[in-house]
Design a protein around this motif. Structure first.
Motif, PDB file in Angstrom:
ATOM      1  N   GLN A   1       0.813  -1.218   0.000  1.00 42.68           N
ATOM      2  CA  GLN A   1       0.000   0.000   0.000  1.00 42.68           C
ATOM      3  C   GLN A   1       0.850   1.273   0.000  1.00 42.68           C
ATOM      4  N   SER A   2       2.118   1.177  -0.352  1.00 36.26           N
ATOM      5  CA  SER A   2       2.949   2.382  -0.346  1.00 36.26           C
ATOM      6  C   SER A   2       4.011   2.419  -1.428  1.00 36.26           C
ATOM      7  N   LEU A   3       4.612   1.290  -1.769  1.00 38.27           N
ATOM      8  CA  LEU A   3       5.730   1.310  -2.697  1.00 38.27           C
ATOM      9  C   LEU A   3       5.268   1.794  -4.067  1.00 38.27           C
ATOM     10  N   GLY A   4       5.959   2.791  -4.584  1.00 37.74           N
ATOM     11  CA  GLY A   4       5.582   3.408  -5.832  1.00 37.74           C
ATOM     12  C   GLY A   4       4.832   4.706  -5.667  1.00 37.74           C
ATOM     13  N   ALA A   5       4.290   4.927  -4.470  1.00 34.96           N
ATOM     14  CA  ALA A   5       3.529   6.153  -4.201  1.00 34.96           C
ATOM     15  C   ALA A   5       4.134   6.983  -3.080  1.00 34.96           C
ATOM     16  N   MET A   6       5.022   6.393  -2.300  1.00 35.94           N
ATOM     17  CA  MET A   6       5.646   7.099  -1.185  1.00 35.94           C
ATOM     18  C   MET A   6       7.108   6.671  -1.092  1.00 35.94           C
ATOM     19  N   PRO A   7       8.039   7.598  -1.009  1.00 34.03           N
ATOM     20  CA  PRO A   7       9.464   7.229  -0.975  1.00 34.03           C
ATOM     21  C   PRO A   7       9.812   6.393   0.250  1.00 34.03           C
ATOM     22  N   LEU A   8      10.768   5.497   0.058  1.00 32.57           N
ATOM     23  CA  LEU A   8      11.300   4.704   1.163  1.00 32.57           C
ATOM     24  C   LEU A   8      12.794   4.531   0.943  1.00 32.57           C
ATOM     25  N   ASP A   9      13.573   4.886   1.958  1.00 31.12           N
ATOM     26  CA  ASP A   9      15.024   4.746   1.906  1.00 31.12           C
ATOM     27  C   ASP A   9      15.399   3.392   2.519  1.00 31.12           C
ATOM     28  N   PHE A  10      15.624   2.402   1.665  1.00 31.30           N
ATOM     29  CA  PHE A  10      15.940   1.061   2.159  1.00 31.30           C
ATOM     30  C   PHE A  10      17.234   1.051   2.961  1.00 31.30           C
ATOM     31  N   ASP A  11      18.196   1.873   2.567  1.00 29.78           N
ATOM     32  CA  ASP A  11      19.462   1.908   3.300  1.00 29.78           C
ATOM     33  C   ASP A  11      19.269   2.407   4.725  1.00 29.78           C
ATOM     34  N   ALA A  12      18.357   3.348   4.900  1.00 27.49           N
ATOM     35  CA  ALA A  12      18.113   3.884   6.239  1.00 27.49           C
ATOM     36  C   ALA A  12      17.267   2.940   7.077  1.00 27.49           C
ATOM     37  N   VAL A  13      16.292   2.272   6.462  1.00 26.37           N
ATOM     38  CA  VAL A  13      15.384   1.391   7.210  1.00 26.37           C
ATOM     39  C   VAL A  13      16.031   0.046   7.509  1.00 26.37           C
ATOM     40  N   GLN A  14      16.761  -0.511   6.533  1.00 29.62           N
ATOM     41  CA  GLN A  14      17.449  -1.799   6.656  1.00 29.62           C
ATOM     42  C   GLN A  14      16.503  -2.947   7.023  1.00 29.62           C
ATOM     43  N   PRO A  15      15.458  -3.186   6.208  1.00 29.06           N
ATOM     44  CA  PRO A  15      14.600  -4.341   6.484  1.00 29.06           C
ATOM     45  C   PRO A  15      15.307  -5.642   6.166  1.00 29.06           C
ATOM     46  N   ASP A  16      14.851  -6.710   6.791  1.00 31.90           N
ATOM     47  CA  ASP A  16      15.340  -8.043   6.443  1.00 31.90           C
ATOM     48  C   ASP A  16      14.639  -8.546   5.181  1.00 31.90           C
ATOM     49  N   PHE A  17      13.333  -8.373   5.153  1.00 34.28           N
ATOM     50  CA  PHE A  17      12.518  -8.731   4.002  1.00 34.28           C
ATOM     51  C   PHE A  17      11.512  -7.600   3.773  1.00 34.28           C
ATOM     52  N   ALA A  18      11.175  -7.328   2.523  1.00 33.66           N
ATOM     53  CA  ALA A  18      10.141  -6.337   2.211  1.00 33.66           C
ATOM     54  C   ALA A  18       9.497  -6.736   0.888  1.00 33.66           C
TER      55      ALA A  18
END
Length: 378
Positions: free
Chosen positions: A185-202
């Protein structure tokens, strides 16, 4: 602001589709790419062995450009549930540990954790937020030394209120908890900095804000999990599978990166070519500009709805592309029927109306929504 892109979609003038969070319509370019992909099956002699890999890698690299992550970290999946089952199969949890989720979170990001907790002697903790706040403080407070996994969205699927994933990621790392994200419900419509969040899986399914077809998605897998166990074993994910003459020289090793987690029969041209075209549509504008444009659109609707007595959270508390209109005196009788009659397409979630426009919407669409609401509340 990005100009209206209505002419690139097959939406009739009298249809007011403000429901991208339900399912995005396909742009003409996406539909045409899917048809082109289907034609390859009509003439399979033109689909060479190398094409099994090329169509998948083009999708993977295009998705990497949109998400700004290394393509080696992306797996091709058929659904959110598939990706989360993969995450659950590769994340340890001991008896007595907990898995943190949001209250009333979308079921796909709940059921695998309930199953894992039941099998391991753990517990699922569903966090509830204060009435008009975002979720962040409540989530961060719930994460402790006994937390094994935190499984969240970027914004709630019903009310659009956000989670500060950077803050949550920091808290997870401080206690050694894994972070798993459903970004559908967010990817493509709201920015996300993967380097800052560091999820294991997304994971994100493509059929909503990624503007693509149903039945395909992308899954980010952090490098530390690339040696993990896939939930299925298919031939094309094994090392050396490019050589069709040696497929029965069975291999124990895999294709590099996150490819071992790709779904079976991933080389599906209609799906992957359509999904790639959809990602290219988003890349044409950039996620930052899309988010800003959709934020302006939802704010304009929120301002007009406020004059009718409807409440909504401010951007920052809610995602820019997500608007939940709350009825202080309850949902008016016959609201959904009158909206449908006026060809206004939104979603009723509990006691609020979820309004989620995209680049194909015009001022006439929001005007039709407001006019119908005004008539229902008179």
């Amino acid at each position: 602001m990005i100009p209206c892109q209505r002419n690139r979609f097959a939406i009739p003038d009298d249809v007011h589709y403000l429901n991208c969070a339900y399912m995005a319509p396909l742009a003409h370019d996406v539909s045409e790419a899917m048809v082109e992909g289907a034609r390859l099956k009509a003439q399979p002699w033109n689909f060479r062995p190398a094409d099994f890999f090329a169509v998948a890698e083009r999708f993977r690299t295009t998705a990497a450009r949109l998400t700004q992550v290394d393509a080696e970290c992306l797996a091709i999946v058929p659904s959110v549930s598939y990706a989360l089952a993969t995450a659950a199969a590769n994340l340890p949890i001991a008896g007595g540990q907990c898995i943190v989720t949001l209250a009333d979170q979308f079921p796909s990001n709940v059921y695998p954790w309930r199953d894992l907790a039941a099998r391991s002697g753990g517990e699922v903790v569903a966090v509830r937020r204060p009435a008009q706040d975002c979720w962040t403080d409540a989530v961060v407070e719930a994460i402790g030394s006994d937390t094994a996994i935190v499984a969240l969205p970027h914004n709630h699927w019903a009310d659009g209120r956000v989670v500060d994933l950077v803050a949550v990621g920091e808290k997870c790392r401080s206690v050694g908890a894994a972070l798993v994200l459903d970004l559908t419900q967010s990817l493509g419509a709201m920015p996300l900095d993967f380097d800052a969040v560091q999820p294991d899986f997304a994971v994100a399914a493509c059929y909503k804000w990624l503007m693509g077809p149903y039945g395909v998605g992308l899954c980010y897998i952090a490098p530390k999990h690339h040696g993990g166990r896939p939930i299925e074993h298919n031939w094309i994910n094994r090392a050396g599978s490019e050589d069709f003459a040696r497929l029965v020289d069975y291999r124990a090793d895999f294709q590099p990166g996150a490819r071992r987690f790709d779904m079976g029969e991933k080389s599906n041209p209609p799906l992957l070519m359509g999904a790639t075209a959809a990602l290219e549509f988003l890349l044409e504008f950039g996620v930052d500009a899309i988010s800003e444009t959709l934020g302006a659109a939802t704010q304009e609707i929120a301002d007009q709805a406020r004059e009718l007595g409807l409440r909504s959270a401010a951007i920052g508390t809610r995602a820019p592309h997500f608007l939940a209109l709350e009825f202080p005196n309850g949902v008016p009788d016959g609201l959904t029927e009158r909206l449908a009659t006026a060809q206004v397409h939104v979603s009723l979630r509990g006691s609020s109306l979820r309004v989620t426009p995209h680049l194909y919407n015009r001022s006439e669409d929001s005007a039709a929504l407001i006019a119908t609401l005004r008539a229902c509340m008179a």
